[in-house]
Design a protein around this motif. Structure first.
Motif, short mmCIF file in Angstrom:
data_model
loop_
_atom_site.label_atom_id
_atom_site.label_comp_id
_atom_site.label_asym_id
_atom_site.label_seq_id
_atom_site.Cartn_x
_atom_site.Cartn_y
_atom_site.Cartn_z
N SER A 6 0.81 -1.21 0.00
CA SER A 6 0.00 0.00 0.00
C SER A 6 0.84 1.27 0.00
N LEU A 7 0.44 2.20 -0.83
CA LEU A 7 1.08 3.51 -0.90
C LEU A 7 0.17 4.58 -0.27
N THR A 8 -0.87 4.16 0.43
CA THR A 8 -1.79 5.11 1.07
C THR A 8 -1.00 6.09 1.94
N GLY A 9 -1.32 7.37 1.78
CA GLY A 9 -0.67 8.42 2.55
C GLY A 9 0.60 8.96 1.92
N ARG A 10 1.05 8.35 0.85
CA ARG A 10 2.26 8.82 0.17
C ARG A 10 1.86 9.75 -0.98
N LEU A 11 2.85 10.44 -1.50
CA LEU A 11 2.62 11.34 -2.63
C LEU A 11 3.09 10.71 -3.92
N LEU A 12 2.32 10.92 -4.96
CA LEU A 12 2.75 10.64 -6.33
C LEU A 12 3.10 11.99 -6.93
N VAL A 13 4.32 12.12 -7.40
CA VAL A 13 4.76 13.37 -8.02
C VAL A 13 5.00 13.05 -9.50
N PRO A 16 8.55 14.46 -15.36
CA PRO A 16 8.46 15.28 -16.56
C PRO A 16 8.00 14.50 -17.80
N LYS A 17 8.19 13.19 -17.81
CA LYS A 17 7.79 12.42 -18.99
C LYS A 17 6.30 12.02 -19.00
N LEU A 18 5.57 12.28 -17.91
CA LEU A 18 4.14 11.97 -17.87
C LEU A 18 3.41 12.86 -18.86
N ALA A 19 2.76 12.27 -19.85
CA ALA A 19 2.17 13.03 -20.95
C ALA A 19 0.72 13.47 -20.72
N ASP A 20 0.04 12.91 -19.75
CA ASP A 20 -1.37 13.22 -19.51
C ASP A 20 -1.50 14.65 -18.96
N PRO A 21 -2.18 15.57 -19.69
CA PRO A 21 -2.29 16.96 -19.23
C PRO A 21 -3.04 17.10 -17.90
N ASN A 22 -3.87 16.11 -17.54
CA ASN A 22 -4.55 16.15 -16.25
C ASN A 22 -3.56 16.09 -15.09
N PHE A 23 -2.37 15.56 -15.37
CA PHE A 23 -1.41 15.34 -14.30
C PHE A 23 -0.06 16.02 -14.54
N ASP A 24 -0.02 17.00 -15.44
CA ASP A 24 1.23 17.73 -15.70
C ASP A 24 1.68 18.40 -14.40
N ARG A 25 2.85 18.01 -13.90
CA ARG A 25 3.43 18.54 -12.67
C ARG A 25 2.49 18.41 -11.47
N ALA A 26 1.71 17.36 -11.47
CA ALA A 26 0.76 17.13 -10.38
C ALA A 26 1.45 16.51 -9.18
N VAL A 27 0.91 16.84 -8.02
CA VAL A 27 1.29 16.20 -6.76
C VAL A 27 0.00 15.58 -6.22
N VAL A 28 -0.04 14.25 -6.16
CA VAL A 28 -1.25 13.53 -5.76
C VAL A 28 -1.03 12.87 -4.42
N LEU A 29 -1.92 13.12 -3.48
CA LEU A 29 -1.91 12.42 -2.20
C LEU A 29 -2.79 11.19 -2.35
N VAL A 171 8.14 19.84 -3.20
CA VAL A 171 8.20 18.44 -2.77
C VAL A 171 9.46 17.77 -3.32
N LEU A 172 9.77 18.02 -4.57
CA LEU A 172 10.98 17.43 -5.14
C LEU A 172 12.24 17.99 -4.49
N ARG A 173 12.25 19.28 -4.24
CA ARG A 173 13.44 19.93 -3.67
C ARG A 173 13.78 19.38 -2.29
N ARG A 174 12.80 18.95 -1.52
CA ARG A 174 13.09 18.47 -0.17
C ARG A 174 13.58 17.02 -0.13
N GLN A 175 13.63 16.34 -1.28
CA GLN A 175 14.12 14.97 -1.32
C GLN A 175 15.63 14.96 -1.14
#
Length: 192
Positions: A6-13, A16-29, A171-175
């Motif tokens: 399970s990835l519940t509670g984690r972020l999907l970031v 740059p190669k993700l082509a779906d415009p719904n998720f361009d530079r998206a941060v998903v919880l 989010v990326l910068r803090r990694q």
């Protein structure tokens, strides 16, 4: 059926190669993830619609910017409330608060049918999302293998970021690895 970690509670970031415009530079919880699929909300897509315009009783608890966020492309006519309950979750209380269900740590879903005054003293922040992002069984795992998403830990402040348009980079910068470098990826690489 293969067991899914399970990835519940984690972020999907979004990479740059993700082509779906719904998720361009998206941060998903991710609010839920198991063998049946996954469900989450995009944290960095504010809309021009004010919370008071659609859920007036909750407007006073919403954090700035006090607008509805587009949580994803699925069920845009439905609303989800996410809120942070400060303190050590689970230490002072035996379970979830009435009207609030823990997702991960101090982050939880708010029952928007509950009276806001019931939760007001407990919440440190509230964000309202129209719609959500959803994946069927195995779909998210395939996208991860294809390199569409980075999976990173969430922090309670991600839900209520005062500058959601900067959240992808923040989010990326803090990694503490090479992902921090991805934060510098230009909006349009062809202009380099």
């Amino acid at each position: 059926m293969t067991e899914v970690s399970s990835l519940t509670g984690r972020l999907l970031v979004a990479t740059p190669k993700l082509a779906d415009p719904n998720f361009d530079r998206a941060v998903v919880l991710l609010l839920d993830h198991d063998g049946e699929g996954a469900l989450g909300v995009v944290l960095n897509r504010p809309t021009p619609v004010g919370v008071g315009d659609v859920l007036e009783p909750w407007a006073g608890l919403a954090v700035a910017p006090q607008v509805v966020f587009q949580g994803g492309p699925v069920s845009l006519d439905s609303a989800l409330g996410l809120a942070v309950v400060p303190g050590e979750p689970g230490v002072d209380r035996d379970g979830d608060l009435l009207g609030w269900r823990r997702v991960h740590g101090a982050i939880g879903l708010v029952d928007l049918e509950a009276p806001p005054e019931l939760l007001a003293p407990e919440l440190s922040s509230l964000r309202i999302f129209a719609g959500y992002a959803g994946w069927g069984p195995g779909q998210l795992e395939r996208e991860l293998v294809d390199g569409a998403w980075y999976v990173v830990d969430s922090e309670p402040g991600d839900v209520s970021s005062p500058s959601p348009q900067l959240l992808w980079r923040a989010v990326l910068r803090r990694q503490r690895n090479e992902l921090a470098m991805v934060a510098t990826y230009p909006d349009d690489p062809s202009l380099n």
